[in-house]
Design an enzyme around this catalytic site. Structure first.
Site, PDB file in Angstrom:
ATOM      1  N   SER A  69     -11.087  -5.424 -17.772  1.00 29.98           N
ATOM      2  CA  SER A  69     -10.500  -6.710 -18.161  1.00 29.98           C
ATOM      3  C   SER A  69      -9.600  -6.627 -19.391  1.00 29.98           C
ATOM      4  O   SER A  69      -8.590  -7.353 -19.451  1.00 29.98           O
ATOM      5  CB  SER A  69     -11.597  -7.768 -18.358  1.00 29.98           C
ATOM      6  OG  SER A  69     -12.533  -7.360 -19.332  1.00 29.98           O
ATOM      7  N   GLN A  89       5.650  -3.883   2.295  1.00 28.11           N
ATOM      8  CA  GLN A  89       4.490  -3.185   1.744  1.00 28.11           C
ATOM      9  C   GLN A  89       4.044  -3.823   0.429  1.00 28.11           C
ATOM     10  O   GLN A  89       2.849  -3.989   0.169  1.00 28.11           O
ATOM     11  CB  GLN A  89       4.840  -1.714   1.492  1.00 28.11           C
ATOM     12  CG  GLN A  89       5.315  -0.944   2.711  1.00 28.11           C
ATOM     13  CD  GLN A  89       4.179  -0.639   3.659  1.00 28.11           C
ATOM     14  OE1 GLN A  89       3.112  -0.218   3.239  1.00 28.11           O
ATOM     15  NE2 GLN A  89       4.403  -0.848   4.942  1.00 28.11           N
ATOM     16  N   TRP A  90       5.007  -4.165  -0.404  1.00 23.63           N
ATOM     17  CA  TRP A  90       4.726  -4.645  -1.770  1.00 23.63           C
ATOM     18  C   TRP A  90       3.915  -5.940  -1.764  1.00 23.63           C
ATOM     19  O   TRP A  90       2.988  -6.115  -2.556  1.00 23.63           O
ATOM     20  CB  TRP A  90       6.059  -4.867  -2.493  1.00 23.63           C
ATOM     21  CG  TRP A  90       6.016  -4.742  -3.986  1.00 23.63           C
ATOM     22  CD1 TRP A  90       5.115  -5.309  -4.842  1.00 23.63           C
ATOM     23  CD2 TRP A  90       6.922  -4.001  -4.818  1.00 23.63           C
ATOM     24  NE1 TRP A  90       5.409  -4.986  -6.149  1.00 23.63           N
ATOM     25  CE2 TRP A  90       6.515  -4.180  -6.164  1.00 23.63           C
ATOM     26  CE3 TRP A  90       8.053  -3.231  -4.558  1.00 23.63           C
ATOM     27  CZ2 TRP A  90       7.207  -3.601  -7.229  1.00 23.63           C
ATOM     28  CZ3 TRP A  90       8.727  -2.666  -5.617  1.00 23.63           C
ATOM     29  CH2 TRP A  90       8.304  -2.840  -6.938  1.00 23.63           C
ATOM     30  N   ARG A  92       1.701  -6.977   0.017  1.00 21.76           N
ATOM     31  CA  ARG A  92       0.282  -6.844   0.322  1.00 21.76           C
ATOM     32  C   ARG A  92      -0.559  -6.864  -0.943  1.00 21.76           C
ATOM     33  O   ARG A  92      -1.761  -7.148  -0.897  1.00 21.76           O
ATOM     34  CB  ARG A  92       0.032  -5.530   1.086  1.00 21.76           C
ATOM     35  CG  ARG A  92       0.756  -5.439   2.427  1.00 21.76           C
ATOM     36  CD  ARG A  92       0.324  -6.530   3.358  1.00 21.76           C
ATOM     37  NE  ARG A  92      -1.101  -6.480   3.624  1.00 21.76           N
ATOM     38  CZ  ARG A  92      -1.812  -7.505   4.107  1.00 21.76           C
ATOM     39  NH1 ARG A  92      -1.229  -8.669   4.327  1.00 21.76           N
ATOM     40  NH2 ARG A  92      -3.098  -7.363   4.331  1.00 21.76           N
ATOM     41  N   HIS A  93       0.065  -6.580  -2.077  1.00 27.87           N
ATOM     42  CA  HIS A  93      -0.634  -6.588  -3.365  1.00 27.87           C
ATOM     43  C   HIS A  93      -0.506  -7.987  -3.971  1.00 27.87           C
ATOM     44  O   HIS A  93       0.456  -8.291  -4.680  1.00 27.87           O
ATOM     45  CB  HIS A  93      -0.045  -5.517  -4.286  1.00 27.87           C
ATOM     46  CG  HIS A  93      -0.200  -4.137  -3.746  1.00 27.87           C
ATOM     47  ND1 HIS A  93      -1.265  -3.321  -4.080  1.00 27.87           N
ATOM     48  CD2 HIS A  93       0.559  -3.419  -2.866  1.00 27.87           C
ATOM     49  CE1 HIS A  93      -1.150  -2.163  -3.441  1.00 27.87           C
ATOM     50  NE2 HIS A  93      -0.051  -2.199  -2.709  1.00 27.87           N
ATOM     51  N   ASP A 188      -0.162  -7.668 -14.523  1.00 27.07           N
ATOM     52  CA  ASP A 188      -0.832  -7.122 -15.699  1.00 27.07           C
ATOM     53  C   ASP A 188      -1.126  -5.640 -15.483  1.00 27.07           C
ATOM     54  O   ASP A 188      -1.072  -5.127 -14.367  1.00 27.07           O
ATOM     55  CB  ASP A 188      -2.117  -7.901 -16.013  1.00 27.07           C
ATOM     56  CG  ASP A 188      -3.168  -7.779 -14.919  1.00 27.07           C
ATOM     57  OD1 ASP A 188      -3.742  -6.678 -14.781  1.00 27.07           O
ATOM     58  OD2 ASP A 188      -3.419  -8.772 -14.208  1.00 27.07           O
ATOM     59  N   HIS A 190      -3.838  -3.833 -15.656  1.00 30.41           N
ATOM     60  CA  HIS A 190      -4.991  -3.476 -14.822  1.00 30.41           C
ATOM     61  C   HIS A 190      -4.599  -3.426 -13.352  1.00 30.41           C
ATOM     62  O   HIS A 190      -4.821  -2.428 -12.647  1.00 30.41           O
ATOM     63  CB  HIS A 190      -6.118  -4.495 -15.038  1.00 30.41           C
ATOM     64  CG  HIS A 190      -7.215  -4.395 -14.036  1.00 30.41           C
ATOM     65  ND1 HIS A 190      -7.896  -5.509 -13.585  1.00 30.41           N
ATOM     66  CD2 HIS A 190      -7.742  -3.348 -13.359  1.00 30.41           C
ATOM     67  CE1 HIS A 190      -8.804  -5.145 -12.688  1.00 30.41           C
ATOM     68  NE2 HIS A 190      -8.719  -3.837 -12.538  1.00 30.41           N
ATOM     69  N   HIS A 194      -3.825  -0.307 -10.236  1.00 27.05           N
ATOM     70  CA  HIS A 194      -4.324  -0.288  -8.857  1.00 27.05           C
ATOM     71  C   HIS A 194      -3.162  -0.090  -7.883  1.00 27.05           C
ATOM     72  O   HIS A 194      -3.250   0.719  -6.937  1.00 27.05           O
ATOM     73  CB  HIS A 194      -5.053  -1.598  -8.560  1.00 27.05           C
ATOM     74  CG  HIS A 194      -5.550  -1.712  -7.153  1.00 27.05           C
ATOM     75  ND1 HIS A 194      -6.559  -0.922  -6.647  1.00 27.05           N
ATOM     76  CD2 HIS A 194      -5.158  -2.515  -6.132  1.00 27.05           C
ATOM     77  CE1 HIS A 194      -6.776  -1.236  -5.384  1.00 27.05           C
ATOM     78  NE2 HIS A 194      -5.935  -2.193  -5.042  1.00 27.05           N
ATOM     79  N   ARG A 199       0.176   3.294  -4.235  1.00 26.38           N
ATOM     80  CA  ARG A 199       1.550   3.433  -3.756  1.00 26.38           C
ATOM     81  C   ARG A 199       2.245   4.701  -4.242  1.00 26.38           C
ATOM     82  O   ARG A 199       3.323   5.023  -3.750  1.00 26.38           O
ATOM     83  CB  ARG A 199       2.351   2.190  -4.144  1.00 26.38           C
ATOM     84  CG  ARG A 199       1.839   0.917  -3.480  1.00 26.38           C
ATOM     85  CD  ARG A 199       1.757   1.057  -1.968  1.00 26.38           C
ATOM     86  NE  ARG A 199       1.281  -0.156  -1.321  1.00 26.38           N
ATOM     87  CZ  ARG A 199       1.184  -0.322  -0.018  1.00 26.38           C
ATOM     88  NH1 ARG A 199       1.507   0.670   0.799  1.00 26.38           N
ATOM     89  NH2 ARG A 199       0.749  -1.460   0.500  1.00 26.38           N
TER      90      ARG A 199
END
Length: 239
Positions: A69, A89-90, A92-93, A188, A190, A194, A199
């Site tokens: 966090s 693709q992008w 999907r995040h 952000d 964090h 991911h 990717r």
């Protein structure tokens, strides 16, 4: 170094690019991104910096133990020009905040199409992936056919506009997956890690992998050198 990142633009693919619009904390502030993460972690104890050595050790501990966090206290905002095959693709995040150029308002230009080089073969053991390249002669022949396809599609698109067809309908003539769009995106640190972990992987589609690599090499590592080092060691190195 981080102060030079705002407005920096890096070319990607044949006609694409990625540009850093803003960063929080801003490079002109007295707090680096890494220190903002450390300070956020120490707020539980109302603490602040305890010097570079102890601060870096705490940041490494946070990522090693997946106490993520505090990394949400750093944000990146980009402008990105990429073909739709990348955006497919992008998006999907869903942790990214996005706002996209609209073909309903802005007419497309004649060269707004992605031309791959080289053409990749279908993977033998992964139904959704590619590997290796076609013979150069075959690639050249396919590229010429693709350019002719683009030219004809754009001609029909332009003709429809000239006949008074609305932009939202005229764009049906354009080859959809190859059209370049410009987006404003924000995330952000964090959730960006991911995204980068997935990717930048070898099995990610090439057209998004190059954008992820550009973010990591040209922006993330410069803005967050301690975090990038820990990310490389504990996230990428653990796979």
């Amino acid at each position: 170094m981080a102060a030079k990142l705002i407005s920096k633009r890096v070319p990607v693919l044949d006609k694409g690019w990625i540009e850093l619009v803003d960063l929080m904390p801003h490079p002109e502030s007295d707090v680096t991104g890494d220190l903002a993460i450390v300070n956020a972690a120490r707020v539980s104890f109302l603490g602040e910096s305890k010097g570079p050595e102890r601060d870096k050790r705490l940041l490494f501990y946070l990522l090693r133990q997946r106490h993520t966090s505090p990394f949400e206290m750093v944000e990146f905002k980009f402008r990105v020009r990429a073909p739709l095959v990348t955006w497919w693709q992008w998006v999907r995040h869903r942790t990214w905040n996005m706002n996209a150029q609209s073909g309903r308002y802005t007419p497309f230009q004649e060269n707004d199409f992605y031309v791959p080089a080289p053409w990749r073969k279908q993977s033998a053991d992964n139904k959704q992936a590619s590997e290796g390249a076609l013979d150069p002669a075959d690639s050249d022949a396919l590229t010429q056919k693709l350019l002719a396809h683009y030219e004809e599609g754009f001609r029909l698109y332009s003709e429809a506009l000239e006949r008074g067809v609305s932009k939202e309908m005229a764009r049906l003539f354009l080859p959809g997956f190859s059209v370049y769009y410009t987006w404003v995106t924000k995330i952000d640190a964090h959730n960006l890690m991911h995204f980068l972990r997935l990717r930048m992987a070898n099995d990610a589609q090439y057209e998004i992998r190059v954008y992820a690599a550009a973010i990591y090499e040209h922006f993330f590592k410069t803005a967050l050198p301690w975090t990038a080092e820990a990310f490389q060691k504990y996230i990428l190195g653990s796979e």
